[in-house]
Write an enzyme that holds these catalytic residues in place. Structure first.
Site, short mmCIF file in Angstrom:
data_model
loop_
_atom_site.label_atom_id
_atom_site.label_comp_id
_atom_site.label_asym_id
_atom_site.label_seq_id
_atom_site.Cartn_x
_atom_site.Cartn_y
_atom_site.Cartn_z
N LYS A 20 -0.79 -15.27 4.88
CA LYS A 20 0.65 -15.41 4.66
C LYS A 20 1.47 -14.32 5.31
CE LYS A 20 0.74 -13.28 0.06
NZ LYS A 20 -0.48 -12.49 0.30
N ARG A 74 3.77 -10.62 -7.99
CA ARG A 74 2.36 -10.84 -8.12
C ARG A 74 1.99 -11.37 -9.50
NH1 ARG A 74 -2.06 -8.84 -4.99
NH2 ARG A 74 -0.93 -7.48 -3.61
N ARG A 129 -10.30 -8.04 9.33
CA ARG A 129 -8.92 -7.63 9.54
C ARG A 129 -8.80 -6.17 10.00
NH1 ARG A 129 -4.30 -8.24 4.98
NH2 ARG A 129 -5.63 -6.81 3.83
N ARG A 184 -8.82 -1.46 6.39
CA ARG A 184 -8.50 -0.97 5.05
C ARG A 184 -9.77 -0.79 4.23
NH1 ARG A 184 -3.71 -4.56 2.62
NH2 ARG A 184 -4.94 -4.14 0.77
N ARG A 238 -10.74 -8.41 -5.87
CA ARG A 238 -9.29 -8.61 -5.68
C ARG A 238 -8.92 -10.07 -5.93
NH1 ARG A 238 -8.82 -6.38 0.15
NH2 ARG A 238 -6.65 -7.08 0.18
#
Ligand SMILES: [Zn+2]
Length: 223
Positions: free
Chosen positions: A13, A88, A127, A160, A171
């Protein structure tokens, strides 16, 4: 246009928000980027947030709300925004609605992005992010021209700490737990468009633009 982009980490997103932001000239407000800016600048909020981020835990509501609400009430966002990564949970959503309500505004549309867990893990583990401008890349799906170097600004890329399969699963579990009631809330209080992100980026892109340019429910009812 005041939009909310909802969905688990790794659903893509952020990339989509960045794209719509450029094409439609709407500020892209990523709570993750705002937080990272504070962490890097070692602000009071940034230092508090850092400990949570590194453990793969969610940063507490009060810190996130302070940063995001601070940003969307500035001149920069007066004609709209795309919120990415915020709200969130239900309590953040309610604070957001109250804040907008006081300004005589509201969320126009919520985009809810979904994908299967194995696709999400594949995307997140590959990523890479730019250290200085925050641009996102992917080892396989969206590699930079030069290995580990940002196409946009030439800075070094990094992975990360929380982008490893074990932390990702945790997560996702936390995400699902916290967002179920959030999705219900938006189904009842706003216009929600679900975007399935299992396909490739250009397919997803078409779906979003179609939704983006479709009339809102309010407009249809007025006719
Ligand atoms: Zn960069």
């Amino acid at each position: 246009m005041r939009l909310v982009f909802l969905g688990p980490p790794g659903v893509g997103k952020g990339t989509q928000a960045e794209d719509i932001s450029l094409k439609e000239d709407i500020p892209h407000i990523s709570s993750g980027n705002l937080l990272r800016e504070d962490v890097e600048a070692k602000t009071e909020i940034g230092l508090k947030a850092k400990a949570y981020i590194e453990k793969g835990l969610l940063v507490p509501d009060e810190l996130v709300v302070k940063i995001v609400v601070g940003k969307i009430t500035t001149e920069y966002c007066k004609n709209g925004f795309i919120l990415d990564g915020f709200p969130r949970n239900l309590s953040q959503a309610k604070i957001l609605d109250e804040t907008l309500n006081e300004l005589g505004e509201k969320i126009d549309k919520v985009f809810y992005f979904t994908a299967t867990e194995d696709i999400i893990i594949k995307r997140l583990a590959g990523r890479r992010i730019c250290k200085s401008c925050g641009a996102n890349y992917h080892e396989t799906f969206m590699p930079p021209a030069k290995i580990m170097v940002c196409d946009k600004c030439g800075s070094e890329l990094y992975q990360r700490k929380d982008d490893n399969p074990k932390t990702i699963s945790e997560r996702l579990r936390v995400y699902r737990e916290q967002t179920e009631e959030l999705i219900d809330y938006y189904k009842n209080n706003s216009e929600l468009a679900e975007i399935n992100c299992n396909g490739n980026i250009s397919e997803i892109h078409k779906k979003i633009f179609k939704e983006f340019h479709s009339q809102s429910r309010d407009e249809r009812e007025m006719e």
